[in-house]
Design a protein around this motif. Structure first.
Motif, PDB file in Angstrom:
ATOM      1  N   VAL A   1      24.819   0.964  20.327  1.00 24.18           N
ATOM      2  CA  VAL A   1      25.895   0.296  21.254  1.00 24.18           C
ATOM      3  C   VAL A   1      25.587  -1.292  21.396  1.00 24.18           C
ATOM      4  O   VAL A   1      26.796  -1.919  21.519  1.00 24.18           O
ATOM      5  N   ALA A   2      24.630  -1.622  21.198  1.00 28.41           N
ATOM      6  CA  ALA A   2      24.289  -3.057  21.753  1.00 28.41           C
ATOM      7  C   ALA A   2      24.651  -3.957  20.499  1.00 28.41           C
ATOM      8  O   ALA A   2      24.939  -5.066  20.574  1.00 28.41           O
ATOM      9  N   GLY A   3      25.062  -3.253  19.460  1.00 33.85           N
ATOM     10  CA  GLY A   3      25.514  -3.974  17.970  1.00 33.85           C
ATOM     11  C   GLY A   3      27.023  -3.795  17.990  1.00 33.85           C
ATOM     12  O   GLY A   3      27.480  -4.115  16.785  1.00 33.85           O
ATOM     13  N   ALA A   4      27.532  -4.072  19.200  1.00 32.77           N
ATOM     14  CA  ALA A   4      29.105  -3.938  18.942  1.00 32.77           C
ATOM     15  C   ALA A   4      29.700  -5.127  18.482  1.00 32.77           C
ATOM     16  O   ALA A   4      29.042  -6.254  18.529  1.00 32.77           O
ATOM     17  N   LEU A   5      30.585  -5.019  17.519  1.00 29.62           N
ATOM     18  CA  LEU A   5      31.368  -6.071  16.832  1.00 29.62           C
ATOM     19  C   LEU A   5      32.571  -6.305  17.335  1.00 29.62           C
ATOM     20  O   LEU A   5      33.326  -7.408  17.114  1.00 29.62           O
ATOM     21  N   THR A   6      33.261  -5.731  18.486  1.00 33.39           N
ATOM     22  CA  THR A   6      34.427  -5.796  18.812  1.00 33.39           C
ATOM     23  C   THR A   6      34.165  -7.215  19.912  1.00 33.39           C
ATOM     24  O   THR A   6      33.422  -7.088  20.715  1.00 33.39           O
ATOM     25  N   THR A   7      35.170  -8.023  19.681  1.00 24.69           N
ATOM     26  CA  THR A   7      34.799  -9.394  20.349  1.00 24.69           C
ATOM     27  C   THR A   7      35.798  -9.687  21.591  1.00 24.69           C
ATOM     28  O   THR A   7      36.955  -8.923  21.600  1.00 24.69           O
ATOM     29  N   ALA A   8      35.315 -10.361  22.520  1.00 19.25           N
ATOM     30  CA  ALA A   8      36.177 -10.672  23.707  1.00 19.25           C
ATOM     31  C   ALA A   8      36.123 -12.237  23.782  1.00 19.25           C
ATOM     32  O   ALA A   8      34.965 -12.894  23.736  1.00 19.25           O
ATOM     33  N   VAL A   9      37.256 -13.090  23.319  1.00 20.11           N
ATOM     34  CA  VAL A   9      36.995 -14.333  23.416  1.00 20.11           C
ATOM     35  C   VAL A   9      38.173 -14.932  24.472  1.00 20.11           C
ATOM     36  O   VAL A   9      39.238 -14.362  24.905  1.00 20.11           O
ATOM     37  N   ARG A  10      37.438 -15.738  25.384  1.00 19.08           N
ATOM     38  CA  ARG A  10      38.040 -16.374  26.672  1.00 19.08           C
ATOM     39  C   ARG A  10      39.258 -17.154  26.234  1.00 19.08           C
ATOM     40  O   ARG A  10      39.196 -18.148  25.526  1.00 19.08           O
ATOM     41  N   ASP A  11      40.360 -16.964  26.955  1.00 21.43           N
ATOM     42  CA  ASP A  11      41.334 -17.947  26.900  1.00 21.43           C
ATOM     43  C   ASP A  11      41.849 -17.944  28.288  1.00 21.43           C
ATOM     44  O   ASP A  11      42.921 -17.387  28.922  1.00 21.43           O
ATOM     45  N   GLY A  12      41.433 -19.156  28.901  1.00 23.40           N
ATOM     46  CA  GLY A  12      41.833 -19.301  30.522  1.00 23.40           C
ATOM     47  C   GLY A  12      41.329 -18.485  31.392  1.00 23.40           C
ATOM     48  O   GLY A  12      39.953 -17.915  31.371  1.00 23.40           O
ATOM     49  N   ASP A  13      42.331 -17.810  32.177  1.00 23.31           N
ATOM     50  CA  ASP A  13      42.112 -16.652  33.049  1.00 23.31           C
ATOM     51  C   ASP A  13      41.973 -15.247  32.380  1.00 23.31           C
ATOM     52  O   ASP A  13      41.927 -14.376  33.170  1.00 23.31           O
TER      53      ASP A  13
END
Length: 418
Positions: free
Chosen positions: A144-156
């Motif tokens: 599970v540490a090899g997750a490719l699902t990304t989360a990119v910050r966009d303000g709040d």
């Protein structure tokens, strides 16, 4: 408000009276499980569980060991254990236990903000929110540490893209605890963050996966530009593995968790799949070899129950490390595979073809096809063996080719936009 803890014996007596007066018998046909049932029947069972969970809540038996400020009863794990013992043979809301109460509610209690706890945990206890884990991915399996699902910050807010898989019941659930990658320039364990998000919203497609037995509860979720407010982040940015480690612990605890309601001995498979019933229907109860197999299956069930009790007591008391929960996970998977093989052996050649009225034989054949799920779902038994060897027995860690390497530089079979 009094903070005095109710006497355990008095609590047990009160629970016993309510259970026997208010609850019907446990019915494995409506319990959560990888059954092949029509969509309408499954949704009716989900609705029944929601109503049943609300009844537990209104009677004061939901969240027995959860603090009162979050809608629970503020009692102890011993009170939950006593309630579970009294519940044997009676119905309970199976779809609100794993993963809603553990690991999801447990993770929120450990790492959630005060607002997150007050918003979601009471709703879980009232039967309003069923939670799932957005954890496994097609490319990673149990890593599970090899997750490719990304989360990119966009303000709040954060924008999530990727896919999760093997989420049992996502199509009829409400919220998810989601692990995503927020940093590609550090080793894989250091660039993860955990979020909570509603499942049914624009940008999330839930696809049901048909299994060998025709069941369709396993799901794959496709996330496309899903926006999540930073207030729905759980734990610190890039510190998701700290949350994840505890998350895995709660998942392995399962029915040993002080937050989970579970009737001892309750099987989520129909009664006609018991080895004794299969032997009777197959007309082989006078076969000594079959009697030996029935005895083996019974011993496996007894040992499994006693092992789980010992692990739960040892972990709660601190005499055993938290990672010892993996012992129960390993035994549960291996013993279930063997039990399904025993049923198949007892049924004999009838498992190749059967008539419509031979339900037990058909069930034995179907469960044999599905037996390996027990060693995969909830983390593979191979992962459990690693945890036991490295974290319980203190053996050297397994070599890892990606240790200390920025995740961006780890070779992968297909290109990933990031």
């Amino acid at each position: 408000m009094s903070t005095e803890i109710e006497d355990l014996a008095a609590f047990r007596a009160r629970a016993r009276r309510w259970i026997r007066a208010e609850l019907g018998p446990f019915d494995p046909d409506v319990a959560v499980g990888l059954h092949r049932v029509p969509r309408e029947q499954e949704l009716a069972a989900v609705a029944h569980d929601r109503r049943l969970q609300r009844r537990f809540h209104d009677a004061g038996f939901a969240g027995i060991a959860i603090p009162r400020e979050y809608g629970g009863q503020g009692l102890t794990g011993a009170h939950q254990q006593a309630f579970n013992q009294e519940l044997a043979g009676y119905e309970y809301p199976t779809r609100f236990q794993a993963p809603t109460m553990s690991p999801c509610a447990a993770v929120l209690l450990d790492f959630g903000t005060e607002e997150q706890k007050r918003r979601h945990i009471p709703a879980m206890l009232r039967g309003e929110e069923i939670w799932m884990q957005f954890l496994s991915e097609p490319s990673g399996g149990s890593d599970v540490a090899g997750a490719l699902t990304t989360a990119v910050r966009d303000g709040d807010e954060w924008v999530l893209n990727g896919t999760k898989i093997w989420t049992t019941g996502a199509w009829w659930s409400d919220w998810a605890l989601c692990l995503a990658r927020t940093n590609w320039d550090v080793p894989k364990h250091r660039g993860l963050t955990v979020f909570v998000l509603p499942i049914h919203q624009p940008g999330i497609e839930v696809h049901r996966i048909e299994l060998l037995n025709g069941a369709g509860d396993f799901c794959q979720e496709f996330l496309t530009d899903v926006r999540v407010p930073d207030t729905d982040r759980v734990g610190a940015v890039d510190d998701g593995w700290t949350v994840g480690t505890r998350w895995m612990f709660h998942e392995r605890m399962l029915f040993n968790s002080p937050y989970v309601t579970h009737a001892p001995g309750a099987s989520h498979t129909p009664a006609e799949t018991s080895p004794l019933r299969i032997a009777a229907d197959a007309g082989v109860l006078d076969d000594q070899r079959v009697l030996d197999l029935i005895g083996e299956a019974h011993v496996l069930a007894v040992v499994g129950r006693v092992l789980q009790q010992r692990l739960g007591t040892g972990i709660r008391s601190g005499r055993m490390p938290d990672e010892s929960a993996a012992v129960g996970r390993l035994f549960g998977g291996v013993s279930q595979v063997r039990t399904e093989a025993i049923k198949f052996e007892i049924a004999g050649s009838s498992t190749a073809a059967w008539s419509d009225d031979e339900r037990s034989v058909a069930a034995a054949s179907e469960s044999f096809l599905m037996r390996q799920v027990a060693c995969i779902g909830g983390g593979t038994t191979e992962m459990a063996r690693n945890v036991i060897s490295e974290r319980v027995l203190g053996m050297p860690r397994e070599p890892s080719a990606d240790h200390g390497i920025p995740f961006r530089e780890v070779p992968r079979g297909t290109r990933t936009d990031r």
